[in-house]
Design a protein around this motif. Sequence first.
Motif, mmCIF file in Angstrom:
data_model
loop_
_atom_site.group_PDB
_atom_site.id
_atom_site.type_symbol
_atom_site.label_atom_id
_atom_site.label_comp_id
_atom_site.label_asym_id
_atom_site.label_seq_id
_atom_site.Cartn_x
_atom_site.Cartn_y
_atom_site.Cartn_z
ATOM 1 N N LYS A 35 0.850 -1.188 0.000
ATOM 2 C CA LYS A 35 0.000 0.000 0.000
ATOM 3 C C LYS A 35 0.885 1.237 0.000
ATOM 4 N N GLY A 36 0.384 2.307 -0.610
ATOM 5 C CA GLY A 36 1.127 3.559 -0.645
ATOM 6 C C GLY A 36 0.939 4.239 -1.985
ATOM 7 N N ILE A 37 1.696 5.285 -2.195
ATOM 8 C CA ILE A 37 1.613 6.062 -3.433
ATOM 9 C C ILE A 37 2.958 6.014 -4.136
ATOM 10 N N VAL A 38 2.921 5.722 -5.428
ATOM 11 C CA VAL A 38 4.137 5.668 -6.241
ATOM 12 C C VAL A 38 4.031 6.685 -7.372
ATOM 13 N N LYS A 39 5.142 6.896 -8.068
ATOM 14 C CA LYS A 39 5.220 7.952 -9.077
ATOM 15 C C LYS A 39 4.609 7.577 -10.421
ATOM 16 N N SER A 40 4.592 6.286 -10.753
ATOM 17 C CA SER A 40 4.145 5.891 -12.086
ATOM 18 C C SER A 40 3.663 4.441 -12.097
ATOM 19 N N TYR A 41 2.999 4.084 -13.195
ATOM 20 C CA TYR A 41 2.582 2.693 -13.381
ATOM 21 C C TYR A 41 3.799 1.781 -13.478
ATOM 22 N N ASP A 42 4.859 2.263 -14.121
ATOM 23 C CA ASP A 42 6.083 1.471 -14.234
ATOM 24 C C ASP A 42 6.658 1.145 -12.855
ATOM 25 N N GLU A 43 6.677 2.150 -11.977
ATOM 26 C CA GLU A 43 7.196 1.942 -10.629
ATOM 27 C C GLU A 43 6.315 0.943 -9.867
ATOM 28 N N LYS A 44 5.012 1.077 -10.023
ATOM 29 C CA LYS A 44 4.077 0.152 -9.373
ATOM 30 C C LYS A 44 4.349 -1.279 -9.826
ATOM 31 N N ASP A 45 4.490 -1.461 -11.131
ATOM 32 C CA ASP A 45 4.750 -2.789 -11.676
ATOM 33 C C ASP A 45 6.103 -3.338 -11.232
ATOM 34 N N GLU A 46 7.108 -2.484 -11.201
ATOM 35 C CA GLU A 46 8.447 -2.922 -10.807
ATOM 36 C C GLU A 46 8.468 -3.358 -9.340
ATOM 37 N N ILE A 47 7.783 -2.609 -8.483
ATOM 38 C CA ILE A 47 7.723 -2.975 -7.066
ATOM 39 C C ILE A 47 7.003 -4.306 -6.903
ATOM 40 N N GLU A 48 5.938 -4.509 -7.651
ATOM 41 C CA GLU A 48 5.228 -5.793 -7.584
ATOM 42 C C GLU A 48 6.133 -6.930 -8.051
ATOM 43 N N GLU A 49 6.863 -6.715 -9.136
ATOM 44 C CA GLU A 49 7.765 -7.747 -9.655
ATOM 45 C C GLU A 49 8.867 -8.080 -8.643
ATOM 46 N N VAL A 58 4.152 -16.048 -1.766
ATOM 47 C CA VAL A 58 3.233 -16.916 -2.499
ATOM 48 C C VAL A 58 2.105 -16.130 -3.167
ATOM 49 N N SER A 59 1.910 -14.876 -2.754
ATOM 50 C CA SER A 59 0.862 -14.045 -3.333
ATOM 51 C C SER A 59 1.190 -12.578 -3.087
ATOM 52 N N VAL A 60 0.819 -11.720 -4.054
ATOM 53 C CA VAL A 60 1.032 -10.280 -3.900
ATOM 54 C C VAL A 60 -0.290 -9.564 -4.169
ATOM 55 N N ASN A 61 -0.704 -8.745 -3.217
ATOM 56 C CA ASN A 61 -1.873 -7.892 -3.361
ATOM 57 C C ASN A 61 -1.352 -6.469 -3.521
ATOM 58 N N ASN A 62 -1.321 -5.991 -4.756
ATOM 59 C CA ASN A 62 -0.741 -4.679 -5.056
ATOM 60 C C ASN A 62 -1.828 -3.608 -5.001
ATOM 61 N N GLU A 63 -1.871 -2.885 -3.889
ATOM 62 C CA GLU A 63 -2.826 -1.801 -3.700
ATOM 63 C C GLU A 63 -2.152 -0.441 -3.819
ATOM 64 N N LEU A 64 -1.021 -0.394 -4.505
ATOM 65 C CA LEU A 64 -0.309 0.861 -4.691
ATOM 66 C C LEU A 64 -1.102 1.787 -5.606
ATOM 67 N N ALA A 65 -1.137 3.065 -5.267
ATOM 68 C CA ALA A 65 -1.829 4.073 -6.061
ATOM 69 C C ALA A 65 -0.797 4.929 -6.791
ATOM 70 N N ILE A 66 -1.196 5.459 -7.945
ATOM 71 C CA ILE A 66 -0.329 6.318 -8.739
ATOM 72 C C ILE A 66 -0.567 7.775 -8.326
ATOM 73 N N ASP A 67 0.532 8.505 -8.102
ATOM 74 C CA ASP A 67 0.459 9.928 -7.780
ATOM 75 C C ASP A 67 0.137 10.691 -9.058
ATOM 76 N N ASN A 68 -1.034 11.243 -9.146
ATOM 77 C CA ASN A 68 -1.482 11.948 -10.345
ATOM 78 C C ASN A 68 -0.824 13.307 -10.526
ATOM 79 N N GLU A 69 -0.077 13.767 -9.545
ATOM 80 C CA GLU A 69 0.571 15.080 -9.647
ATOM 81 C C GLU A 69 1.884 15.010 -10.384
ATOM 82 N N ASN A 70 2.381 13.828 -10.681
ATOM 83 C CA ASN A 70 3.660 13.670 -11.391
ATOM 84 C C ASN A 70 3.455 13.532 -12.868
#
Length: 70
Positions: A35-49, A58-70
């Motif tokens: 959970k939290g706020i990240v700068k971009s979709y790429d960053e969200k995907d990279e953190i999940e990976e 065994v499982s990842v629940n990615n509830e990261l949100a994209i910061d729309n101000e960037n």
Amino acid sequence: MTTDDILKEKVSNIIDINFNNNISISVLGQEVTLKGIVKSYDEKDEIEEITWNTFGVVSVNNELAIDNEN
């Protein structure tokens, strides 16, 4: 320390090294929730990976949100 505590520490350390974020990480039964706020979709995907590639996850629940101000 429980297995979940160790896994949380591993994931936290890897994310802290690679990103300058305040990401909340919780682990229950080797299932990781991000959970939290990240700068971009790429960053969200990279953190999940990165999380998936951490031994023991065994499982990842990615509830990261994209910061729309960037």
